[in-house]
Every structure is written in C-alpha cells, then in structure tokens.
Scaffold this active site. Structure first.
Site, short mmCIF file in Angstrom:
data_model
loop_
_atom_site.label_atom_id
_atom_site.label_comp_id
_atom_site.label_asym_id
_atom_site.label_seq_id
_atom_site.Cartn_x
_atom_site.Cartn_y
_atom_site.Cartn_z
N TYR A 353 0.84 -1.19 0.00
CA TYR A 353 0.00 0.00 0.00
C TYR A 353 0.87 1.25 0.00
CZ TYR A 353 0.96 0.58 5.05
OH TYR A 353 1.56 0.75 6.26
N CYS A 354 0.31 2.35 -0.48
CA CYS A 354 0.99 3.65 -0.46
C CYS A 354 -0.10 4.73 -0.36
CB CYS A 354 1.86 3.84 -1.71
SG CYS A 354 0.95 3.79 -3.26
N THR A 355 0.25 5.99 -0.57
CA THR A 355 -0.68 7.09 -0.34
C THR A 355 -1.90 7.03 -1.25
OG1 THR A 355 1.15 8.49 0.36
CG2 THR A 355 -0.92 9.58 -0.17
#
Length: 515
Positions: A353-355
């Site tokens: 996951y990331c922003t």
C-alpha cells in the site's frame, strides 16, 4: 493523437514579447536548448526560439502573481518559493536564477508545438509569408474544446480558495501510453492556469500523475476536462480522483513537467512496466486481508507481509497495524531495498500500500519481476480511498501528503512521538535551520524551549548562523539524515505482529521498522 495542435496558453506570443521586451533572456547559461533539441527542430522554428523562451518566462512569472495587500498601493505582487516579491525586477531575477530548468522544459514544449504546427500549416504559410509568426499562433478549434468552458463562473469563484479552506486538493494518476507528453504538458499548463490551480503534474510516455489545488468550482471543471479528454477518458473515471480539504494555498506554485517516470522509482519504464502490476484489491477486500493477517498475530509463522511502500517520514506518523515499513528516504531507494531483502519476501503473499496507489503500480511490478513471492497484491486507490471507507479501520494515525498541509487526519490515533521529549506528537514542521529541509516532530513545549531543529547538529548550526551573516543556499539533507543507512537490511524474516501499534523507535541505527 492531436500532436499537430497548439493549446491556447493565455496571452499570445506577441503580447508576451511586448510585456516582457525589457527582459534580458539571452544568457545561454540559464536557458539553452540541447543539441538534440536543436537537431530536432525545423530551421524556421529555430528562429522563433527566443520568442518561445520569452513566452515560457512570461507564463511562469504570470502564474506567480498574487493580489497585493490592501495597504499597498501596487496592483500586484508575486509569490514564489515561499517568498513575496513586490516588483517585477526582483521576481524576474529570482525566476531567471532559480527556475532555469522549469523555463527550459516549458520552452521545449512550446518549440515542439511550433514544430508540429509548422508541418500542419505549410500551405497557409506559403500564402502569407510576411507573417509566419501569426500562423504559428493561430488557435486550433480542436484544442479549445480540450479546455473547459469557464464562462459560467467568475474569476472570483475560480479563485475563492486562494487563502481559505473553501477549496479542495485533488490527487490522481493515470497509466496509459502517451505519444506526445510535451503536448500534454502544454495542455495541462494551460488548463491549470485557466482554472487558477496550483500543484504538481508529472507527465511521461507512461501516463500522468497530478496533485492540484483550487476552488471546488475549479477542481470540478478540471475533473470534467480530464474525463472528457480523448487521451484519458477510456482510462480514468471519477472515482480515480481522491479529494481532500485544501485549495490553491496548499502549494507554493504550479509545476508541470515532462519526465521519464510519472513516479520517480529510478528505473526506466521500458524495463519495469506499469502493465505488469500486482493484483488490485478494493479497500473492502484489503480491509478483510489485513483483518485476517492481524487475527493470526500469535501464530509462529505467517505467509503474508503487509508492506508499506512509502518513505520513513510518511509511515512514522501513520501506518497500518502489523505492517513492515522500510526505513528508506526516497521511493527511488525501494528497488534496492527489495534486492537487498529478497529473503524476507520469498514464498510470501505481499500486501502493498501507499498514499494514492501510484507507487504500488511500479513497486508491485518490480517485486513480481523478482519471482520470489507467492502473490503480490496492492491497495487500489491507496490509503486515501481506504480511509474514505474505513476512517476507523486498521490504518492508525495521520496520512502524510506532499504539500504545505503535511498531513491529513481521519482518526484520533497518534502513533509518533516528539523527537525531543518523547510525548505523543504527529505535527511536522520544517527544521528551523534555513539550510536544512528536513521535517521534524517537536511538540509545543519543546518548541517553546527553542528545540526547533531536526537534530542537535542542526540546532547548533542554526544558533551559529543566527549570529553570523545570512546564507541563502539550501541543502537537501543534514548530517543526521546522512547517518541513516541508504538501503537498510531487515534483521528478521518473520514479521512480528501486534494488535495495536507500539511506541516509536528511534531513528538512530534503525535498519527497518516492524509495526
């Protein structure tokens, strides 16, 4: 692909030349075309290079214009790099010395447009050889259709969020093949200037990545323009745009440019393509996977790793419970981190996951290319979309954003500490030493005692400089950041789990962080 068209970027070239005729823009050391660009341009267009350069400069300066304070008799000021300029001479000097790269990129885009327009307008030029410049600048009806009709709203409505919280910030990306990114760059510049949007837009042959802020009217028109654009309408949908409270004031300026990658991983898209990413999971599907992972926290061995693809200062103030957060400073270090820690991911199911999801597109493709994982999944829409559905879910703390807000709050959890006293704290400030651009967590009490730098060395440096001559130079990092391992090696293959995030570990000597 309408590469032979020229977008309307505001004032025509003649007006820009008239308004900025007193500028000395002939210094080759500031802005000069590359040899490849010179070879690429038609001979007639080369003669127009000075006009294109002046237009690029004029557009850049005009975009920095802000209303003058009520007490000032002047009609306009300029804001750039968090500085206010009250006269044209000072803003011109600042732009010429500090923003040569941006001016060059915009000049390149304009010249490429002139080249395309020239090839499409030879017949017209032959009938009116006395005014070839006018031929270059004739607006194409097709291009005007790519800009929104803003006649339904006033300038006040478009600029309503310049200094308030009435507007919003959009975050989006779109991976798709673009034949002429320079044309898209010029169109995006015109579009954002038309709508008084600020922010950053990266364009490449692999797609577009943008974060823009403005009034809600402006961002609505921007989304409509993107969704109606033939280049993106088959790839983008309204749900791909993540929004949050903010506005044009969240960014110091507008930056639109052409790059090799729309997210800087440091590897050519021709080697690691966005077309081979991990399996996308909706926020609901991802939530169930994390729930399942945490329910097995007490098992001796887990076949799943929850991997945070962001930088250490992002995961420090907010992350998913039970995640592995690499202690890296840049996303361009991520591939090397994977290479150095392949055993950690061997025969594992990886949830990334990331922003907003964009880093996972290329990051998951890189991890898959290594061929060591059972499966690679990624959170579609990133943390932004997850928090819209699960504000009190398994993500605890704030969401770091790359603008002057620094972070967004969706829940009341505080998972980080003041760097000086250890009290719970998650509000970033820039290090007080002018030459340092590091972010620091220092609470109100410690700031009141003068602890406003990122480390003791910077604090001492700032004290010495306060009593000495002022320095205008900037450094990317200070000595304390240089001590951090560039590519950390994980010490434990098994990922420790805990239902709640534990206390923040010290940065010193930290190789990687498990939460």
């Amino acid at each position: 692909m309408p590469s032979s068209t020229t977008p309307d970027e505001g004032d025509d070239l003649e007006n820009c030349v008239l308004n900025f005729s007193d500028l000395d823009l002939k210094e080759s050391h500031l802005i000069s075309p590359s040899h490849s660009l010179k070879a690429e341009l038609d001979g007639s267009v080369k003669k127009k290079y000075s006009f294109a350069k002046k237009k690029a400069f004029a557009l850049f300066v005009r975009n920095k214009q802000v209303p003058a304070p009520p007490f000032d008799c002047k009609e306009k000021w300029w804001r750039c790099c968090q500085q206010l300029f009250a006269d044209q001479t000072s803003i011109h000097r600042h732009v010429a010395t500090q923003h040569g790269d941006e001016i060059y990129q915009q000049t390149t885009s304009i010249l490429k447009q002139l080249t395309a327009t020239l090839s499409a307008s030879k017949s017209l030029m032959s009938t009116d050889k006395k005014s070839p410049l006018k031929d270059y600048l004739t607006p194409c009806p097709e291009v005007s259709a790519w800009l929104p009709d803003a006649s339904c709203c006033s300038s006040d409505e478009l600029m309503r969020s310049q200094g308030s919280e009435e507007g919003e910030v959009l975050l989006y990306y779109c991976y798709c093949d673009l034949e002429d990114p320079h044309w898209v760059c010029a169109w995006q510049t015109a579009l954002c200037q038309c709508l008084h949007l600020t922010g950053k837009v990266r364009i490449a042959t692999e797609g577009i990545n943008g974060t823009v802020g403005g009034s809600k009217m402006a961002t609505r028109l921007y989304v409509e323009a993107m969704l109606s654009c033939p280049l993106f309408k088959d790839y983008l949908c309204k749900n791909d745009f993540k929004s949050s409270k903010g506005g044009a004031h969240c960014f110091p300026e507008l930056r639109v440019g052409v790059f090799e990658e729309i997210v800087p991983m440091g590897i050519s898209p021709s080697k690691i393509s966005y077309k081979k990413p991990g399996i996308h999971l909706s926020p609901g599907e991802f939530h169930k996977e994390v729930e399942k992972l945490l329910s097995r926290a007490n098992e001796e061995q887990s076949d799943t790793i929850l991997l945070d693809c962001r930088n250490f200062y992002e995961s420090k103030i907010g992350r998913f419970q039970g995640c592995l957060a690499p202690d890296i400073r840049k996303f361009s270090y991520f591939p090397s981190y994977i290479d150095k820690n392949l055993d950690v991911f061997r025969q594992k199911r990886v949830l990334m996951y990331c922003t907003g999801g964009i880093r996972c597109e290329r990051g998951s493709a890189y991890l898959r290319a290594k061929g060591v994982c059972k499966e690679v999944f990624q959170l579609k829409g990133g943390i932004h979309k997850y928090l819209e559905e699960f504000p009190d879910g398994f993500y605890k703390g704030k969401l770091f954003v790359f603008d002057e807000r620094y972070a967004l709050a969706y829940n009341n959890a505080v998972v980080s500490e003041c760097s000086y006293c250890g009290a719970l704290w998650d509000q970033y400030k820039l290090c007080s030493t002018p030459q340092c651009r590091q972010l620091v967590l220092t609470c109100y009490a410690c700031r009141g005692q003068g602890f406003t730098a990122c480390c003791v060395m910077c604090q001492d440096k700032g004290s010495r400089q306060a009593s000495g001559p002022t320095q205008d130079s900037f450094k990317e990092e200070c000595e304390c950041t240089a001590q951090r391992p560039r590519i950390p090696r994980e010490q434990h293959v098994q990922l420790p789990m805990s239902p709640e995030p534990g206390p923040e570990a010290s940065d010193a000597g930290e190789a990687g962080r498990h939460f």
